[in-house]
Design a protein around this motif. Sequence first.
Motif, PDB file in Angstrom:
ATOM      1  N   GLN A  46      15.494   1.022   3.733  1.00  0.00           N
ATOM      2  CA  GLN A  46      14.708   0.423   4.711  1.00  0.00           C
ATOM      3  C   GLN A  46      13.147   0.020   3.920  1.00  0.00           C
ATOM      4  O   GLN A  46      12.873  -1.256   4.192  1.00  0.00           O
ATOM      5  N   ASN A  47      12.689   0.804   3.374  1.00  0.00           N
ATOM      6  CA  ASN A  47      11.371   0.556   2.566  1.00  0.00           C
ATOM      7  C   ASN A  47      11.628  -0.514   1.541  1.00  0.00           C
ATOM      8  O   ASN A  47      10.952  -1.366   1.236  1.00  0.00           O
ATOM      9  N   LEU A  48      12.805  -0.149   0.869  1.00  0.00           N
ATOM     10  CA  LEU A  48      12.960  -1.289  -0.361  1.00  0.00           C
ATOM     11  C   LEU A  48      13.287  -2.666   0.272  1.00  0.00           C
ATOM     12  O   LEU A  48      12.791  -3.757  -0.389  1.00  0.00           O
ATOM     13  N   PHE A  49      14.038  -2.832   1.347  1.00  0.00           N
ATOM     14  CA  PHE A  49      14.359  -3.824   1.848  1.00  0.00           C
ATOM     15  C   PHE A  49      13.099  -4.660   2.477  1.00  0.00           C
ATOM     16  O   PHE A  49      12.974  -6.058   2.146  1.00  0.00           O
ATOM     17  N   LEU A 100       2.559   3.955  -1.647  1.00  0.00           N
ATOM     18  CA  LEU A 100       2.815   5.192  -2.604  1.00  0.00           C
ATOM     19  C   LEU A 100       3.140   6.301  -1.885  1.00  0.00           C
ATOM     20  O   LEU A 100       3.744   7.304  -2.424  1.00  0.00           O
ATOM     21  N   PHE A 101       3.006   6.516  -0.569  1.00  0.00           N
ATOM     22  CA  PHE A 101       3.440   7.496   0.158  1.00  0.00           C
ATOM     23  C   PHE A 101       4.786   7.399   1.104  1.00  0.00           C
ATOM     24  O   PHE A 101       5.248   8.203   1.835  1.00  0.00           O
ATOM     25  N   ARG A 102       5.427   6.211   0.824  1.00  0.00           N
ATOM     26  CA  ARG A 102       6.856   5.958   1.218  1.00  0.00           C
ATOM     27  C   ARG A 102       7.780   6.565   0.542  1.00  0.00           C
ATOM     28  O   ARG A 102       7.697   6.652  -0.809  1.00  0.00           O
ATOM     29  N   LYS A 103       9.009   6.719   1.090  1.00  0.00           N
ATOM     30  CA  LYS A 103      10.158   7.168   0.440  1.00  0.00           C
ATOM     31  C   LYS A 103      10.810   6.008  -0.174  1.00  0.00           C
ATOM     32  O   LYS A 103      10.879   5.019   0.347  1.00  0.00           O
ATOM     33  N   TRP A 104      11.395   6.203  -1.506  1.00  0.00           N
ATOM     34  CA  TRP A 104      12.234   5.036  -2.086  1.00  0.00           C
ATOM     35  C   TRP A 104      13.352   5.582  -2.562  1.00  0.00           C
ATOM     36  O   TRP A 104      13.399   6.806  -3.003  1.00  0.00           O
ATOM     37  N   PRO A 105      14.493   4.522  -2.763  1.00  0.00           N
ATOM     38  CA  PRO A 105      15.608   5.067  -3.624  1.00  0.00           C
ATOM     39  C   PRO A 105      15.335   5.632  -4.955  1.00  0.00           C
ATOM     40  O   PRO A 105      14.635   5.418  -5.494  1.00  0.00           O
ATOM     41  N   ASP A 106      15.944   6.863  -5.411  1.00  0.00           N
ATOM     42  CA  ASP A 106      15.816   7.597  -6.406  1.00  0.00           C
ATOM     43  C   ASP A 106      16.575   6.949  -7.486  1.00  0.00           C
ATOM     44  O   ASP A 106      17.743   7.743  -7.586  1.00  0.00           O
ATOM     45  N   THR A 107      16.507   5.865  -7.953  1.00  0.00           N
ATOM     46  CA  THR A 107      17.706   5.156  -9.073  1.00  0.00           C
ATOM     47  C   THR A 107      16.748   4.487 -10.137  1.00  0.00           C
ATOM     48  O   THR A 107      15.889   3.700  -9.899  1.00  0.00           O
ATOM     49  N   SER A 108      17.155   4.561 -11.189  1.00  0.00           N
ATOM     50  CA  SER A 108      16.491   3.889 -12.285  1.00  0.00           C
ATOM     51  C   SER A 108      16.955   2.320 -12.422  1.00  0.00           C
ATOM     52  O   SER A 108      16.249   1.613 -13.219  1.00  0.00           O
ATOM     53  N   THR A 109      18.042   1.923 -11.739  1.00  0.00           N
ATOM     54  CA  THR A 109      18.306   0.553 -11.704  1.00  0.00           C
ATOM     55  C   THR A 109      17.783  -0.095 -10.718  1.00  0.00           C
ATOM     56  O   THR A 109      17.785  -1.473 -10.519  1.00  0.00           O
ATOM     57  N   PRO A 148       8.738   0.005  -6.417  1.00  0.00           N
ATOM     58  CA  PRO A 148       7.647  -0.678  -5.550  1.00  0.00           C
ATOM     59  C   PRO A 148       6.131  -0.124  -5.888  1.00  0.00           C
ATOM     60  O   PRO A 148       5.367  -0.864  -6.078  1.00  0.00           O
ATOM     61  N   SER A 149       6.114   1.249  -6.062  1.00  0.00           N
ATOM     62  CA  SER A 149       4.897   1.839  -6.261  1.00  0.00           C
ATOM     63  C   SER A 149       4.301   1.619  -7.741  1.00  0.00           C
ATOM     64  O   SER A 149       3.149   1.741  -7.979  1.00  0.00           O
ATOM     65  N   THR A 150       4.876   1.092  -8.540  1.00  0.00           N
ATOM     66  CA  THR A 150       4.669   0.595  -9.896  1.00  0.00           C
ATOM     67  C   THR A 150       4.534  -0.759 -10.248  1.00  0.00           C
ATOM     68  O   THR A 150       4.005  -1.346 -11.367  1.00  0.00           O
TER      69      THR A 150
END
Length: 192
Positions: free
Chosen positions: A36-39, A176-185, A189-191
Amino acid sequence: MTPRVSDAIKEDHRELEQYYDRITQSTDQDEQTRYQNLFTWELARHSIGEELVIYPAMEKHVANGKALAEKDRREHQSVKEQLKKFQNLKASDADFIPTVEALMKDLAPHIKEEETTDLPALEEALSPEDSEKLSKSFGRTKMFVPSRSHPSAPSKPPYETAVGLLTAPIDHLADLFRKWPDTSTMPNPSTE
């Protein structure tokens, strides 16, 4: 090599579709929240990038570009309002999946029309070099705009630019405080 502007936009569209699928196909609320955060992050930045870079280019270079851009801005406004509602829901809310499904139902025809009508007309009016420059500008712009939906903000430069420059740092700090998918692909967003 820099992609053409239509390729950059289509790539964003495919990513949004992937994130949507991850949200709707998952039964894990933590995973749904992360996507949801990434979308939200991608759609908010993509929409504003189009409004600041792509639509002015359409108005300048495409014969009926002003009408196309105004139509697209109206469609974006509806999507921004739906995204605002979705970004504020928790995965546990009963409206979570129906809200993102309704959003995507409205977004899908907009994406299809952009890819079959608007972008080909713009590409036809641009040289390959100008298309690549526009693609770079679109990508750079997305780095500095808000990462959440703010439907009450103006949707045309210069006002959208000014409001975005004020709002973006707040959004980016909260990211910076939201949860994001944990994948290198996936983009982080925080960077960006």
